[in-house]
Write a protein that holds these residues in place. Structure first.
Motif, PDB file in Angstrom:
ATOM      1  N   PRO A   5       0.830  -1.204   0.000  1.00 11.32           N
ATOM      2  CA  PRO A   5       0.000   0.000   0.000  1.00 11.32           C
ATOM      3  C   PRO A   5       0.870   1.261   0.000  1.00 11.32           C
ATOM      4  O   PRO A   5       1.970   1.262   0.549  1.00 11.32           O
ATOM      5  N   PRO A   6       0.382   2.334  -0.595  1.00 10.20           N
ATOM      6  CA  PRO A   6       1.166   3.575  -0.643  1.00 10.20           C
ATOM      7  C   PRO A   6       1.317   4.199   0.736  1.00 10.20           C
ATOM      8  O   PRO A   6       0.471   4.021   1.615  1.00 10.20           O
ATOM      9  N   VAL A   8       1.284   7.539   2.962  1.00 14.30           N
ATOM     10  CA  VAL A   8       0.621   8.833   2.980  1.00 14.30           C
ATOM     11  C   VAL A   8       1.071   9.556   4.244  1.00 14.30           C
ATOM     12  O   VAL A   8       0.918   9.024   5.341  1.00 14.30           O
ATOM     13  N   LYS A  43      -6.049   1.981   9.681  1.00 13.54           N
ATOM     14  CA  LYS A  43      -4.815   1.873   8.889  1.00 13.54           C
ATOM     15  C   LYS A  43      -3.603   1.781   9.806  1.00 13.54           C
ATOM     16  O   LYS A  43      -3.641   2.274  10.931  1.00 13.54           O
ATOM     17  N   GLU A 101      -5.795   0.180   2.655  1.00 12.09           N
ATOM     18  CA  GLU A 101      -5.350   0.553   1.317  1.00 12.09           C
ATOM     19  C   GLU A 101      -4.182   1.516   1.318  1.00 12.09           C
ATOM     20  O   GLU A 101      -3.649   1.851   0.264  1.00 12.09           O
ATOM     21  N   GLU A 102      -3.786   1.991   2.510  1.00  8.84           N
ATOM     22  CA  GLU A 102      -2.623   2.873   2.602  1.00  8.84           C
ATOM     23  C   GLU A 102      -2.012   2.771   3.991  1.00  8.84           C
ATOM     24  O   GLU A 102      -2.646   2.295   4.932  1.00  8.84           O
ATOM     25  N   ARG A 121       1.205  10.497  -1.234  1.00  7.40           N
ATOM     26  CA  ARG A 121       0.340  11.633  -0.957  1.00  7.40           C
ATOM     27  C   ARG A 121       0.777  12.345   0.322  1.00  7.40           C
ATOM     28  O   ARG A 121       1.256  11.718   1.256  1.00  7.40           O
ATOM     29  N   GLU A 169      -0.768  15.003  -4.339  1.00  3.78           N
ATOM     30  CA  GLU A 169      -0.451  13.673  -4.858  1.00  3.78           C
ATOM     31  C   GLU A 169       0.841  13.746  -5.638  1.00  3.78           C
ATOM     32  O   GLU A 169       1.063  14.688  -6.421  1.00  3.78           O
TER      33      GLU A 169
END
Length: 174
Positions: A5-6, A8, A43, A101-102, A121, A169
């Motif tokens: 997952p990215p 952030v 998260k 998801e992040e 992000r 982003e």
């Protein structure tokens, strides 16, 4: 950081770059705290030990990973990593278990400095004030990001300064 997952980064930053003073926030913004909760809920939340000290407890609904050099650091209810790669691996494992998801990076300055080259992000709150402080958000190249969201808020009950939510982003590597 390898696939997963990215990352952030979430931060509240004064116009002069200040993000902290005496291991606390130099302002009271209830609306920003609600946004932080909404962004981080469910998260993995990666923070440094001094940031952990200012929070003082595991935050409900989040799998907290604390990055520290202290070998004797072992608070209940959080995962502890002693290097960036280990912290990222723990966060990826947590995200895989929970379906997040992040992965959220919540500071402080040293952790942001490690994460900035890797974040997908930035979810920022720009505080329209210039308080004194002893912790600053590290510099980043705005040319690497594009604005995805902006929302301005006036000062008001529970929010002692006007502020702007600004989501950026990444558009280029760097």
């Amino acid at each position: 950081m390898s696939a997963g997952p990215p990352l952030v980064a979430v931060a509240a930053i004064a116009e002069n770059g200040v993000i902290g003073r005496d291991n606390d926030l130099p302002w009271r913004l209830r609306t920003d705290l609600r946004r932080f909760r909404a962004i981080t809920m469910g998260k993995p939340l990666l923070v440094g030990r001094r940031n952990w000290d200012s929070i003082g407890r595991p935050l409900p609904g989040r799998d907290m990973i604390v990055l520290t050099r202290r070998a004797d650091f072992a608070p209940e209810g959080v995962s502890v990593a002693h290097d960036w790669e280990g912290a990222c691996a723990m966060a990826r494992e947590s995200a895989a278990r929970s379906g997040a998801e992040e992965i959220v990076v919540g500071g402080g300055a040293d952790i942001y400095r490690l994460a900035l080259p890797l974040v997908a992000r930035l979810r920022l709150t720009i505080v329209h004030a210039e308080p004194s402080g002893d912790v600053h958000f590290p510099p980043y190249d705005p040319a690497l990001f594009r604005e995805a969201f902006r929302e301005s808020h006036p000062a008001g009950p529970g929010d002692e300064h006007p502020f702007t939510f600004l989501d950026l982003e990444r558009i280029a590597s760097g």
